[in-house]
Scaffold this motif. Sequence first.
Motif, PDB file in Angstrom:
ATOM      1  N   GLN A  70       1.186  -1.063   0.293  1.00 32.01           N
ATOM      2  CA  GLN A  70      -0.324  -0.422   0.116  1.00 32.01           C
ATOM      3  C   GLN A  70       1.001   1.079   0.173  1.00 32.01           C
ATOM      4  O   GLN A  70       0.562   2.133  -0.366  1.00 32.01           O
ATOM      5  CB  GLN A  70      -0.209   0.085   1.288  1.00 32.01           C
ATOM      6  CG  GLN A  70      -1.490   1.044   1.140  1.00 32.01           C
ATOM      7  CD  GLN A  70      -2.394   1.073  -0.135  1.00 32.01           C
ATOM      8  OE1 GLN A  70      -3.168   0.604  -0.889  1.00 32.01           O
ATOM      9  NE2 GLN A  70      -2.946   2.767  -0.419  1.00 32.01           N
ATOM     10  N   ARG A  71       2.315   1.191   0.318  1.00 30.46           N
ATOM     11  CA  ARG A  71       3.001   2.577   1.223  1.00 30.46           C
ATOM     12  C   ARG A  71       3.441   2.718  -0.571  1.00 30.46           C
ATOM     13  O   ARG A  71       3.563   3.106  -1.356  1.00 30.46           O
ATOM     14  CB  ARG A  71       4.185   2.083   2.316  1.00 30.46           C
ATOM     15  CG  ARG A  71       3.562   2.698   3.305  1.00 30.46           C
ATOM     16  CD  ARG A  71       5.194   2.707   4.179  1.00 30.46           C
ATOM     17  NE  ARG A  71       5.177   1.347   4.166  1.00 30.46           N
ATOM     18  CZ  ARG A  71       5.209   0.236   5.226  1.00 30.46           C
ATOM     19  NH1 ARG A  71       3.760   0.759   6.092  1.00 30.46           N
ATOM     20  NH2 ARG A  71       5.900  -0.997   5.032  1.00 30.46           N
ATOM     21  N   LYS A  73       2.091   1.314  -3.578  1.00 29.87           N
ATOM     22  CA  LYS A  73       1.131   2.585  -4.345  1.00 29.87           C
ATOM     23  C   LYS A  73       1.050   3.955  -3.810  1.00 29.87           C
ATOM     24  O   LYS A  73       1.033   4.677  -5.092  1.00 29.87           O
ATOM     25  CB  LYS A  73      -0.134   1.930  -4.588  1.00 29.87           C
ATOM     26  CG  LYS A  73      -0.372   0.165  -5.064  1.00 29.87           C
ATOM     27  CD  LYS A  73      -1.345  -0.529  -4.541  1.00 29.87           C
ATOM     28  CE  LYS A  73      -1.420  -2.021  -5.363  1.00 29.87           C
ATOM     29  NZ  LYS A  73      -2.775  -2.524  -4.766  1.00 29.87           N
ATOM     30  N   SER A  74       0.532   3.893  -3.109  1.00 25.05           N
ATOM     31  CA  SER A  74       0.566   5.797  -2.848  1.00 25.05           C
ATOM     32  C   SER A  74       1.833   6.332  -2.987  1.00 25.05           C
ATOM     33  O   SER A  74       1.522   7.739  -3.361  1.00 25.05           O
ATOM     34  CB  SER A  74       0.656   5.903  -1.687  1.00 25.05           C
ATOM     35  OG  SER A  74       1.631   5.565  -0.793  1.00 25.05           O
ATOM     36  N   GLU A  77       1.718   6.715  -7.032  1.00 23.52           N
ATOM     37  CA  GLU A  77       0.609   7.618  -7.255  1.00 23.52           C
ATOM     38  C   GLU A  77       0.564   8.634  -6.904  1.00 23.52           C
ATOM     39  O   GLU A  77       0.607   9.929  -7.261  1.00 23.52           O
ATOM     40  CB  GLU A  77      -1.258   7.599  -6.152  1.00 23.52           C
ATOM     41  CG  GLU A  77      -1.728   5.850  -6.431  1.00 23.52           C
ATOM     42  CD  GLU A  77      -2.568   5.773  -5.552  1.00 23.52           C
ATOM     43  OE1 GLU A  77      -2.848   6.874  -4.650  1.00 23.52           O
ATOM     44  OE2 GLU A  77      -2.820   4.507  -5.503  1.00 23.52           O
ATOM     45  N   VAL A  78       1.439   9.377  -6.257  1.00 20.39           N
ATOM     46  CA  VAL A  78       2.113  10.272  -5.885  1.00 20.39           C
ATOM     47  C   VAL A  78       3.189  11.031  -7.008  1.00 20.39           C
ATOM     48  O   VAL A  78       2.946  12.238  -7.665  1.00 20.39           O
ATOM     49  CB  VAL A  78       3.329  10.740  -4.601  1.00 20.39           C
ATOM     50  CG1 VAL A  78       3.175  12.525  -4.412  1.00 20.39           C
ATOM     51  CG2 VAL A  78       1.880  10.666  -3.203  1.00 20.39           C
ATOM     52  N   ASP A  81       1.212  11.923 -10.192  1.00 12.94           N
ATOM     53  CA  ASP A  81       0.018  12.848  -9.826  1.00 12.94           C
ATOM     54  C   ASP A  81       0.662  14.212 -10.077  1.00 12.94           C
ATOM     55  O   ASP A  81       0.986  15.189 -10.237  1.00 12.94           O
ATOM     56  CB  ASP A  81       0.392  13.906  -7.901  1.00 12.94           C
ATOM     57  CG  ASP A  81      -1.478  12.693  -7.778  1.00 12.94           C
ATOM     58  OD1 ASP A  81      -2.385  12.338  -8.978  1.00 12.94           O
ATOM     59  OD2 ASP A  81      -1.585  12.290  -6.829  1.00 12.94           O
ATOM     60  N   ARG A  98       3.988  15.349  -0.712  1.00 13.99           N
ATOM     61  CA  ARG A  98       3.217  14.675  -0.452  1.00 13.99           C
ATOM     62  C   ARG A  98       4.235  13.464  -0.680  1.00 13.99           C
ATOM     63  O   ARG A  98       4.634  12.322  -0.284  1.00 13.99           O
ATOM     64  CB  ARG A  98       2.378  14.463  -1.268  1.00 13.99           C
ATOM     65  CG  ARG A  98       0.986  14.954  -1.076  1.00 13.99           C
ATOM     66  CD  ARG A  98      -0.274  15.027  -1.524  1.00 13.99           C
ATOM     67  NE  ARG A  98      -0.369  13.519  -2.115  1.00 13.99           N
ATOM     68  CZ  ARG A  98      -0.514  13.519  -3.355  1.00 13.99           C
ATOM     69  NH1 ARG A  98      -1.235  14.962  -4.254  1.00 13.99           N
ATOM     70  NH2 ARG A  98      -1.427  12.256  -3.954  1.00 13.99           N
ATOM     71  N   ALA A 102       6.163  10.798   1.373  1.00 14.32           N
ATOM     72  CA  ALA A 102       6.061   8.947   0.440  1.00 14.32           C
ATOM     73  C   ALA A 102       7.302   8.621   0.970  1.00 14.32           C
ATOM     74  O   ALA A 102       7.405   7.582   1.109  1.00 14.32           O
ATOM     75  CB  ALA A 102       5.891   9.086  -0.768  1.00 14.32           C
ATOM     76  N   ASN A 105       7.993   6.949   4.268  1.00 16.57           N
ATOM     77  CA  ASN A 105       6.965   5.778   4.130  1.00 16.57           C
ATOM     78  C   ASN A 105       7.535   4.157   3.716  1.00 16.57           C
ATOM     79  O   ASN A 105       7.403   3.474   4.600  1.00 16.57           O
ATOM     80  CB  ASN A 105       5.587   6.102   4.352  1.00 16.57           C
ATOM     81  CG  ASN A 105       4.666   6.615   5.250  1.00 16.57           C
ATOM     82  OD1 ASN A 105       5.073   6.611   6.063  1.00 16.57           O
ATOM     83  ND2 ASN A 105       4.123   7.415   4.830  1.00 16.57           N
TER      84      ASN A 105
END
Length: 136
Positions: A70-71, A73-74, A77-78, A81, A98, A102, A105
Amino acid sequence: MRIYGPNGTTLGTQAGNVRRTGSSSFALPDAASAPDTRPAVAPKATAGIDALLAMQGIEDPVERRKRSVQRGKSALEVLDDLKIGLLSGNFDASTVSRLRDAAANLKSSSGDPGLDSVLSEIELRVEVELAKAGQF
């Protein structure tokens, strides 16, 4: 012949008149004669709490892997973006913050060597983008 004992019968005595006395009878202690002088002691629940906290500290490998995925994937995504923002000309400073979150994390290990190598590549890409964003 007469038999005396538990299986035998005896004539001339009645069972209802038998009165037993002895020291084997039950009696409650007198509450006024023996006061309780023991101090109140707190229950020993800390050992149970320590054990529960120790068990919570043990992570399930499957759950740790799910959180790592999940980390990752996020973070991707950033990065997407950021790419869309740069291509459209709308560079946003919140995207950089962000990205920093990330990157922080992604430092923890998932326990899976293959996943860890992919996460380290994502982390490297995030660090490169942060370095480029610092040049603006």
